[in-house]
Design a protein around this motif. Sequence first.
Motif, short mmCIF file in Angstrom:
data_model
loop_
_atom_site.label_atom_id
_atom_site.label_comp_id
_atom_site.label_asym_id
_atom_site.label_seq_id
_atom_site.Cartn_x
_atom_site.Cartn_y
_atom_site.Cartn_z
N ALA A 167 3.25 20.57 -8.77
CA ALA A 167 4.46 20.70 -7.96
C ALA A 167 5.29 21.85 -8.53
O ALA A 167 5.20 22.19 -9.71
CB ALA A 167 5.26 19.40 -7.97
N ALA A 168 6.11 22.43 -7.67
CA ALA A 168 6.97 23.55 -8.06
C ALA A 168 8.24 23.50 -7.24
O ALA A 168 8.32 22.77 -6.24
CB ALA A 168 6.24 24.87 -7.85
N VAL A 192 8.98 15.13 -17.05
CA VAL A 192 8.31 16.39 -16.71
C VAL A 192 8.99 17.07 -15.53
O VAL A 192 9.11 18.30 -15.49
CB VAL A 192 6.83 16.13 -16.39
CG1 VAL A 192 6.14 17.41 -15.93
CG2 VAL A 192 6.11 15.57 -17.62
N GLU A 193 9.51 16.28 -14.60
CA GLU A 193 10.05 16.85 -13.36
C GLU A 193 11.30 17.71 -13.59
O GLU A 193 11.67 18.49 -12.71
CB GLU A 193 10.36 15.73 -12.36
CG GLU A 193 11.43 14.74 -12.81
CD GLU A 193 10.87 13.63 -13.69
OE1 GLU A 193 11.68 12.79 -14.15
OE2 GLU A 193 9.65 13.60 -13.90
N VAL A 194 11.95 17.59 -14.75
CA VAL A 194 13.15 18.41 -15.00
C VAL A 194 12.81 19.75 -15.62
O VAL A 194 13.68 20.61 -15.77
CB VAL A 194 14.16 17.66 -15.90
CG1 VAL A 194 14.53 16.32 -15.30
CG2 VAL A 194 13.62 17.50 -17.32
N ALA A 195 11.55 19.97 -16.00
CA ALA A 195 11.16 21.19 -16.72
C ALA A 195 11.50 22.47 -15.94
O ALA A 195 12.05 23.41 -16.53
CB ALA A 195 9.68 21.14 -17.07
N ALA A 250 6.25 25.41 -13.07
CA ALA A 250 5.69 24.35 -12.24
C ALA A 250 5.38 23.16 -13.14
O ALA A 250 5.48 23.24 -14.38
CB ALA A 250 4.42 24.83 -11.54
N ILE A 251 5.02 22.03 -12.53
CA ILE A 251 4.67 20.84 -13.29
C ILE A 251 3.36 20.26 -12.76
O ILE A 251 2.90 20.58 -11.66
CB ILE A 251 5.77 19.76 -13.22
CG1 ILE A 251 5.83 19.14 -11.81
CG2 ILE A 251 7.12 20.31 -13.64
CD1 ILE A 251 6.66 17.87 -11.74
N CYS A 252 2.78 19.36 -13.55
CA CYS A 252 1.63 18.57 -13.12
C CYS A 252 1.91 17.15 -13.57
O CYS A 252 1.95 16.86 -14.76
CB CYS A 252 0.34 19.10 -13.76
SG CYS A 252 -1.13 18.16 -13.31
N ASP A 253 2.14 16.25 -12.60
CA ASP A 253 2.59 14.90 -12.95
C ASP A 253 2.07 13.89 -11.93
O ASP A 253 1.64 14.27 -10.82
CB ASP A 253 4.11 14.85 -13.01
CG ASP A 253 4.63 13.68 -13.83
OD1 ASP A 253 3.85 13.11 -14.61
OD2 ASP A 253 5.82 13.33 -13.69
N LEU A 254 2.13 12.61 -12.30
CA LEU A 254 1.72 11.56 -11.38
C LEU A 254 2.71 11.41 -10.24
O LEU A 254 3.92 11.42 -10.47
CB LEU A 254 1.60 10.22 -12.12
CG LEU A 254 0.40 10.05 -13.07
CD1 LEU A 254 0.46 8.68 -13.73
CD2 LEU A 254 -0.91 10.24 -12.35
N VAL A 255 2.19 11.26 -9.04
CA VAL A 255 3.02 11.11 -7.85
C VAL A 255 2.51 9.93 -7.04
O VAL A 255 1.31 9.82 -6.78
CB VAL A 255 2.98 12.38 -6.98
CG1 VAL A 255 3.78 12.19 -5.71
CG2 VAL A 255 3.50 13.59 -7.76
N SER A 256 3.41 9.02 -6.68
CA SER A 256 3.02 7.91 -5.81
C SER A 256 3.69 8.06 -4.45
O SER A 256 3.04 8.12 -3.41
CB SER A 256 3.35 6.56 -6.44
OG SER A 256 4.71 6.52 -6.87
N THR A 265 10.56 11.16 -6.46
CA THR A 265 11.07 11.78 -7.68
C THR A 265 10.99 13.31 -7.58
O THR A 265 11.91 14.02 -8.03
CB THR A 265 10.28 11.29 -8.91
OG1 THR A 265 10.37 9.87 -8.99
CG2 THR A 265 10.83 11.90 -10.19
N LEU A 266 9.91 13.80 -7.00
CA LEU A 266 9.79 15.25 -6.81
C LEU A 266 10.92 15.76 -5.93
O LEU A 266 11.60 16.74 -6.25
CB LEU A 266 8.44 15.60 -6.17
CG LEU A 266 7.18 15.38 -6.98
CD1 LEU A 266 5.97 15.85 -6.19
CD2 LEU A 266 7.24 16.09 -8.32
N GLU A 267 11.14 15.08 -4.81
CA GLU A 267 12.17 15.50 -3.86
C GLU A 267 13.56 15.48 -4.50
O GLU A 267 14.37 16.38 -4.29
CB GLU A 267 12.13 14.59 -2.63
CG GLU A 267 13.09 15.00 -1.52
CD GLU A 267 12.98 14.12 -0.30
OE1 GLU A 267 13.84 14.23 0.59
OE2 GLU A 267 12.03 13.31 -0.23
N ALA A 268 13.81 14.44 -5.33
CA ALA A 268 15.11 14.33 -5.97
C ALA A 268 15.38 15.46 -6.96
O ALA A 268 16.53 15.76 -7.26
CB ALA A 268 15.22 12.97 -6.68
#
Length: 291
Positions: free
Chosen positions: A102-103, A148-151, A159-165, A169-172
């Motif tokens: 994600a980016a 990770v999402e705040v990096a 960009a990040i690489c993280d678990l997404v369900s 959290t990405l949108e926020a």
Amino acid sequence: MSARLRIAIQKSGRLADKSLELLEAAGLRVLKGANELLYRIENAPIDLLRVRDDDIPTFVGDGVADLGIVGLNVLEEREDGRSAEPEQVMALGFGKCDLRLAAPIGFAYNGPRSLQGLRIATTYPHVLNRFLTENGVTADIITMRGAVEVAPRLKLANAICDLVSTGATLEANGLAPLDTVLRSEAVLIRAPRKIDPELEKVAESVVQRFKGVTSCRGAKYVMMNAPRAVLPKISAILPGAGSPTVTPLAGSDDMVAVHAVCQESVFWETLEELKAAGASAILVLPIEKMM
């Protein structure tokens, strides 16, 4: 029987409760004692080792535990080289999530090559490195243990690489998903060494029960009457079913009873299609156990 089979499960977190639910659905009665690290199964010679999720592959690989329930993402990330690789027995159908790149929204992404030379934050450096290598991309991997999402917002990474369900959290955090690195769910793993012969039948029973639970999750037993001539049409309509069982109805040369196990959801629209094809007296029943 004095020996006891050992199953490692997550002590806390997203797979902990689901693992206990699976054991209970498989008819294994869990006794929760004063020791939070060790539970016992009342009706079988089985102990539950409740540990951190990233310790489960090591416990099973080293033979400390005979079986383990762990997320595929954790299993794939394990690269300690200190113990043998556990055997993956089966997927368990819960704990599903995706490890995604994600980016920040607006990032121009045209495939993995768009990440060339950038900084990517993740808690899964080994899995990410494998993905980048397979796609011929060289990037700077920043290993983090959380948040990770705040990096990108802190200028630690592009960009990040993280678990997404759900993606909430990405949108926020003003991020948009780019690509899927790994599709994960809970899996059953087994020690690479031979299990004590005294417990081999117990281990096989656990595996077969888990298969029975997972195979009937969401499955339905469908029964109906229909003219024999429309059987091919009915078989094509039934979702996720193999060859149905067909039995002649008493006193009729043309009508038959059709029974089938459907592995996919049976919706009202499905019943309407069956009715239109000539079926009658359609019953849809849940399946509690299947082996």
